[in-house]
Design a protein around this motif. Structure first.
Motif, PDB file in Angstrom:
ATOM      1  N   GLY A 117       0.820  -1.205   0.000  1.00  0.00           N
ATOM      2  CA  GLY A 117       0.000   0.000   0.000  1.00  0.00           C
ATOM      3  C   GLY A 117       0.853   1.255   0.000  1.00  0.00           C
ATOM      4  N   ILE A 118       1.942   1.236   0.776  1.00  0.00           N
ATOM      5  CA  ILE A 118       2.853   2.385   0.800  1.00  0.00           C
ATOM      6  C   ILE A 118       3.429   2.633  -0.586  1.00  0.00           C
ATOM      7  CG2 ILE A 118       5.148   3.092   1.607  1.00  0.00           C
ATOM      8  CD1 ILE A 118       4.371   1.851   4.342  1.00  0.00           C
ATOM      9  N   VAL A 119       3.858   1.574  -1.244  1.00  0.00           N
ATOM     10  CA  VAL A 119       4.433   1.723  -2.588  1.00  0.00           C
ATOM     11  C   VAL A 119       3.399   2.299  -3.553  1.00  0.00           C
ATOM     12  CG1 VAL A 119       5.323   0.453  -4.578  1.00  0.00           C
ATOM     13  CG2 VAL A 119       6.178  -0.064  -2.289  1.00  0.00           C
ATOM     14  N   GLU A 120       2.157   1.823  -3.468  1.00  0.00           N
ATOM     15  CA  GLU A 120       1.123   2.323  -4.374  1.00  0.00           C
ATOM     16  C   GLU A 120       0.800   3.789  -4.091  1.00  0.00           C
ATOM     17  OE1 GLU A 120       0.105   0.897  -7.012  1.00  0.00           O
ATOM     18  OE2 GLU A 120       1.054  -1.047  -6.646  1.00  0.00           O
ATOM     19  N   VAL A 121       0.803   4.184  -2.825  1.00  0.00           N
ATOM     20  CA  VAL A 121       0.572   5.595  -2.500  1.00  0.00           C
ATOM     21  C   VAL A 121       1.745   6.443  -2.991  1.00  0.00           C
ATOM     22  CG1 VAL A 121       0.323   7.264  -0.621  1.00  0.00           C
ATOM     23  CG2 VAL A 121      -0.992   5.139  -0.581  1.00  0.00           C
ATOM     24  N   SER A 137      -8.333   8.261  -4.925  1.00  0.00           N
ATOM     25  CA  SER A 137      -9.306   7.805  -5.927  1.00  0.00           C
ATOM     26  C   SER A 137      -8.622   7.393  -7.226  1.00  0.00           C
ATOM     27  CB  SER A 137     -10.338   8.900  -6.205  1.00  0.00           C
ATOM     28  OG  SER A 137      -9.761   9.982  -6.910  1.00  0.00           O
ATOM     29  N   ARG A 138      -7.370   7.802  -7.421  1.00  0.00           N
ATOM     30  CA  ARG A 138      -6.624   7.416  -8.617  1.00  0.00           C
ATOM     31  C   ARG A 138      -5.892   6.090  -8.446  1.00  0.00           C
ATOM     32  NH1 ARG A 138      -2.476  10.066  -9.486  1.00  0.00           N
ATOM     33  NH2 ARG A 138      -2.285  11.486  -7.688  1.00  0.00           N
ATOM     34  N   MET A 139      -6.035   5.465  -7.285  1.00  0.00           N
ATOM     35  CA  MET A 139      -5.395   4.165  -7.072  1.00  0.00           C
ATOM     36  C   MET A 139      -5.892   3.198  -8.141  1.00  0.00           C
ATOM     37  SD  MET A 139      -3.367   2.487  -4.802  1.00  0.00           S
ATOM     38  CE  MET A 139      -3.583   3.142  -3.144  1.00  0.00           C
ATOM     39  N   PRO A 140      -5.006   2.540  -8.874  1.00  0.00           N
ATOM     40  CA  PRO A 140      -5.452   1.607  -9.912  1.00  0.00           C
ATOM     41  C   PRO A 140      -6.369   0.517  -9.362  1.00  0.00           C
ATOM     42  CG  PRO A 140      -3.110   2.042 -10.128  1.00  0.00           C
ATOM     43  CD  PRO A 140      -3.545   2.672  -8.836  1.00  0.00           C
TER      44      PRO A 140
END
Length: 411
Positions: free
Chosen positions: A108-112, A267-270
């Motif tokens: 999750g940290i990497v995706e943020v 909201s832009r999280m894939p």
């Protein structure tokens, strides 16, 4: 002369840390119990020696009985965390619609980071810190800048100010990756410290991402403050799960939580990121936050007893080792520099948690006790070891006694 070592105290039938025997624990197939030979006592990786909380076990059994092993769906996990956060931490502004499920806290940290920074941007960390902060950030093509903790093991605001300034010059969209509570030191950041972080981040234009995986594990004498409840943290993120507090690391699921000004970024999280969490993981974490509070309280009592026991054991068997009582987590950060052990690092690079060197190698080789090497936690870690005291008082006593004999054999 050291005083007598205290007993475990309390009712063994109620303490989750006293339910399993060493032979039972050795039947486990997880990394903690299979990385090293059977004669080694493993007090390294962040797994606890507990059975599942009854509420979690019941939820998983119910799902298995129904064959409910498909894809995760819905917001029950976030709703359970929101209720837990309000009751335990007074986080009444928690919003389910500003959350998303991610595979685990580090992913999750990497995706943020991918949402709010660019490749080549700087990410500030407070060393010594959780080794995957280095590995995951580097693998995501971001550059790590350290802001070392102060001598009291708390965040050094002057060092942060300087690191934030450097990060701003280094890249276009820098970030600060914070551990709250801090791993490996067990420090629980106070509200005034977090307010100062928010002010500095705002002044320098850094986005803050707070790893709050240990948040439920705050011990008596300290209070956890969610970073997103601090003034100035409106554009920040938090990553939270039940994995550490309820021993669910193998049941993958976590939540990314956005402050009100970060909701658009979240909201832009894939969409494909939400495919990573396990449905059984979501079920387990939801049950932990929803119905695992009584079990957690018993665990916290046991951990509180163990941190006191550890202090007495070290004073008796390894008095040269300095021990700062952790305020949270079940991790003890032990200063072994007075032992005079060579602290040369295997490769000079932090982040590889399996590397063993310095005091940790001595205790592994001579005492058959596995601890985490301090050097993998970055600057300030050489000469230290991290010890996981989420085990039975008997195993903890055996381990520290062995460590003492190993040190005596070196004299």
């Amino acid at each position: 002369m050291a005083g007598p070592v205290p007993s475990a105290g309390g009712s063994p039938a109620r303490n989750p840390l006293t339910r399993l025997t060493l032979p039972e624990l050795r039947q486990r197939t997880s990394v903690k119990w299979r990385m090293h030979p059977p004669d080694v006592l493993p007090l390294w990786v962040a797994e606890m020696d507990v059975s599942l909380a009854p509420a979690v076990a019941d939820a998983l059994r119910g799902a298995i009985d129904l064959g409910d092993t498909g894809y995760a769906y819905g917001t029950a996990y976030a709703e359970a965390l929101g209720d837990f956060a309000a009751q335990r931490w007074g986080w009444n502004s928690f919003r389910v619609d500003r959350t998303t499920v991610v595979p685990d806290v580090m992913m999750g940290i990497v995706e943020v980071l991918r949402l709010v920074t660019d490749p080549g941007d700087a990410v500030v960390v407070c060393s010594p810190v959780y080794p995957p902060f280095y590995a995951f950030v580097s693998h995501a093509d971001r550059h790590v800048i350290e802001a070392p903790l102060g001598p009291d093991l708390r965040m050094d605001l002057a060092a942060l100010d300087e690191a934030f300034r450097r990060a701003r010059q280094y890249g276009r969209r820098p970030a600060f990756l914070m551990c709250n509570p801090h791993n490996p030191t067990g420090v629980v950041h106070r509200r005034d410290e977090l307010e100062a972080v928010a002010e500095l981040a705002g002044r320098h234009g850094l986005r803050v991402i707070s790893d709050e995986i240990h948040a439920p594990l705050v011990l008596p004498g300290a209070h956890f403050t969610p970073y997103l409840t601090v003034a100035g943290a409106e554009n920040a993120f938090a990553l939270i799960s039940a994995s550490k507090a309820w021993n669910l690391a193998g049941l993958k699921a976590a939540l990314a939580v956005a402050g009100p000004q970060a909701a658009a970024d979240l909201s832009r999280m894939p969409e494909e990121v939400s495919h990573g969490p396990s449905h059984l993981g979501v079920i387990a974490h939801t049950a932990a936050f929803r119905a695992g509070g009584q079990w957690l309280d018993l665990l916290l009592d046991g951990l509180d007893t163990n941190r006191t026991l550890l202090a007495a054991l070290l004073a008796k068997h390894v008095p040269a080792v300095r021990y700062h009582h952790p305020e949270g987590t079940y991790l003890a950060w032990l200063d072994c520099t007075a032992l005079g052990i060579d602290t040369e690092q295997p490769d000079g690079q932090p982040g590889v948690a399996s590397d063993v060197a310095g005091p940790a190698k001595v205790f592994l080789d001579r005492a058959r006790v596995a601890l985490s090497s301090g050097h993998v936690f970055g600057t300030g870690g050489a000469g230290f070891v991290r010890l996981n005291f989420a085990t039975s008082p008997e195993i903890l006593t055996d381990a520290v006694t062995r460590m003492g004999r190993a040190v005596e054999s070196m004299m």
